[in-house]
Design an enzyme around this catalytic site. Sequence first.
Site, PDB file in Angstrom:
ATOM      1  N   GLU A 155       1.960 -59.137 -31.457  1.00 15.42           N
ATOM      2  CA  GLU A 155       2.575 -57.896 -31.972  1.00 15.42           C
ATOM      3  C   GLU A 155       1.540 -57.040 -32.705  1.00 15.42           C
ATOM      4  O   GLU A 155       1.473 -55.822 -32.517  1.00 15.42           O
ATOM      5  CB  GLU A 155       3.716 -58.226 -32.943  1.00 15.42           C
ATOM      6  CG  GLU A 155       5.026 -58.554 -32.266  1.00 15.42           C
ATOM      7  CD  GLU A 155       6.096 -58.932 -33.274  1.00 15.42           C
ATOM      8  OE1 GLU A 155       5.833 -58.933 -34.490  1.00 15.42           O
ATOM      9  OE2 GLU A 155       7.215 -59.238 -32.832  1.00 15.42           O
ATOM     10  N   GLU A 177       5.542 -68.578 -33.675  1.00 16.54           N
ATOM     11  CA  GLU A 177       5.619 -67.398 -34.557  1.00 16.54           C
ATOM     12  C   GLU A 177       4.215 -66.857 -34.857  1.00 16.54           C
ATOM     13  O   GLU A 177       4.023 -65.645 -34.947  1.00 16.54           O
ATOM     14  CB  GLU A 177       6.344 -67.728 -35.864  1.00 16.54           C
ATOM     15  CG  GLU A 177       7.862 -67.681 -35.780  1.00 16.54           C
ATOM     16  CD  GLU A 177       8.448 -66.282 -35.541  1.00 16.54           C
ATOM     17  OE1 GLU A 177       7.714 -65.278 -35.575  1.00 16.54           O
ATOM     18  OE2 GLU A 177       9.652 -66.211 -35.282  1.00 16.54           O
TER      19      GLU A 177
HETATM   20  N1  LIG Z   1       4.372 -49.843 -28.061  1.00 15.37           N
HETATM   21  C1  LIG Z   1       5.459 -50.308 -27.427  1.00 15.37           C
HETATM   22  N2  LIG Z   1       5.658 -50.027 -26.118  1.00 15.37           N
HETATM   23  C2  LIG Z   1       6.735 -50.503 -25.467  1.00 15.37           C
HETATM   24  N3  LIG Z   1       7.695 -51.262 -26.025  1.00 15.37           N
HETATM   25  C3  LIG Z   1       7.553 -51.593 -27.321  1.00 15.37           C
HETATM   26  C4  LIG Z   1       6.434 -51.137 -28.098  1.00 15.37           C
HETATM   27  N4  LIG Z   1       6.552 -51.623 -29.366  1.00 15.37           N
HETATM   28  C5  LIG Z   1       7.675 -52.353 -29.368  1.00 15.37           C
HETATM   29  N5  LIG Z   1       8.298 -52.336 -28.163  1.00 15.37           N
HETATM   30  C6  LIG Z   1       9.583 -52.977 -27.813  1.00 15.37           C
HETATM   31  O1  LIG Z   1      10.355 -53.048 -29.006  1.00 15.37           O
HETATM   32  C7  LIG Z   1      10.639 -54.407 -29.341  1.00 15.37           C
HETATM   33  C8  LIG Z   1      10.543 -54.575 -30.842  1.00 15.37           C
HETATM   34  O2  LIG Z   1       9.204 -54.363 -31.243  1.00 15.37           O
HETATM   35  P1  LIG Z   1       8.682 -54.746 -32.685  1.00 15.37           P
HETATM   36  O3  LIG Z   1       7.228 -54.530 -32.746  1.00 15.37           O
HETATM   37  O4  LIG Z   1       9.514 -54.046 -33.703  1.00 15.37           O
HETATM   38  O5  LIG Z   1       8.964 -56.271 -32.687  1.00 15.37           O
HETATM   39  P2  LIG Z   1       9.776 -57.124 -33.778  1.00 15.37           P
HETATM   40  O6  LIG Z   1      11.099 -56.543 -34.042  1.00 15.37           O
HETATM   41  O7  LIG Z   1       8.845 -57.342 -34.915  1.00 15.37           O
HETATM   42  O8  LIG Z   1       9.943 -58.417 -32.863  1.00 15.37           O
HETATM   43  P3  LIG Z   1      10.324 -59.893 -33.362  1.00 15.37           P
HETATM   44  O9  LIG Z   1      11.790 -59.816 -33.677  1.00 15.37           O
HETATM   45  O10 LIG Z   1      10.014 -60.738 -32.141  1.00 15.37           O
HETATM   46  O11 LIG Z   1       9.425 -60.208 -34.510  1.00 15.37           O
HETATM   47  C9  LIG Z   1       9.620 -55.244 -28.546  1.00 15.37           C
HETATM   48  O12 LIG Z   1      10.112 -56.527 -28.257  1.00 15.37           O
HETATM   49  C10 LIG Z   1       9.415 -54.396 -27.297  1.00 15.37           C
HETATM   50  O13 LIG Z   1      10.453 -54.649 -26.335  1.00 15.37           O
END
Ligand SMILES: Nc1ncnc2c1ncn2[C@@H]1O[C@H](COP(=O)(O)OP(=O)(O)OP(=O)(O)O)[C@@H](O)[C@H]1O
Length: 151
Positions: A94, A87
Amino acid sequence: MTLDSNDNKKIKPITPLDEQQVTKNSHFLQSFGHAVEGIGQLLVRERNMRFHFFASVIVIYLGFHLRIGRQDWLWTAMAIFAVVMSEFVNTMIETMVDLIVGYEYHPLAKIAKDVAAGAVVFAVMFAMAVGVIVFYPYVLPIIEQLLNLKF
Ligand SMILES: Nc1ncnc2c1ncn2[C@@H]1O[C@H](COP(=O)(O)OP(=O)(O)OP(=O)(O)O)[C@@H](O)[C@H]1O
């Protein structure tokens, strides 16, 4: 490029805006304080991390309650450590990706985030396997007693 929390809502710094330090930490306590802040960020920003935290508390409680052995504690600790570390890495990736690309779609950003998320899933699967192997011998007699059956 300056990081303004209003520009990028994905990144929510918990450091007060009047303490925007960019120089090196000058003593151990300052370094330690920022490291603790990093742990706080993880708990505040990541819903999954809060879930892992509560799951870990329940597993540790069960470990004490069922009086699991020394080797079992080592495997349990390793499983919890693997999930928590994954994590940390996921959140670092991220945050770096969001810092670099913001709300722009980029296929490499997607790969970076999806691979980081895959690492968490991998660690959770490892933890679940360890949980079954460690707790099975302690839980089975209880289930047998409850059902009054012998397997
Ligand atoms: N800038 C970007 N370009 C392309 N795809 C993206 C981008 N940002 C996010 N994604 C896609 O959207 C998904 C969700 O992104 P986000 O940053 O919201 O992660 P999260 O929901 O916090 O993930 P986790 O559940 O693992 O904590 C990512 O796994 C990726 O597939």
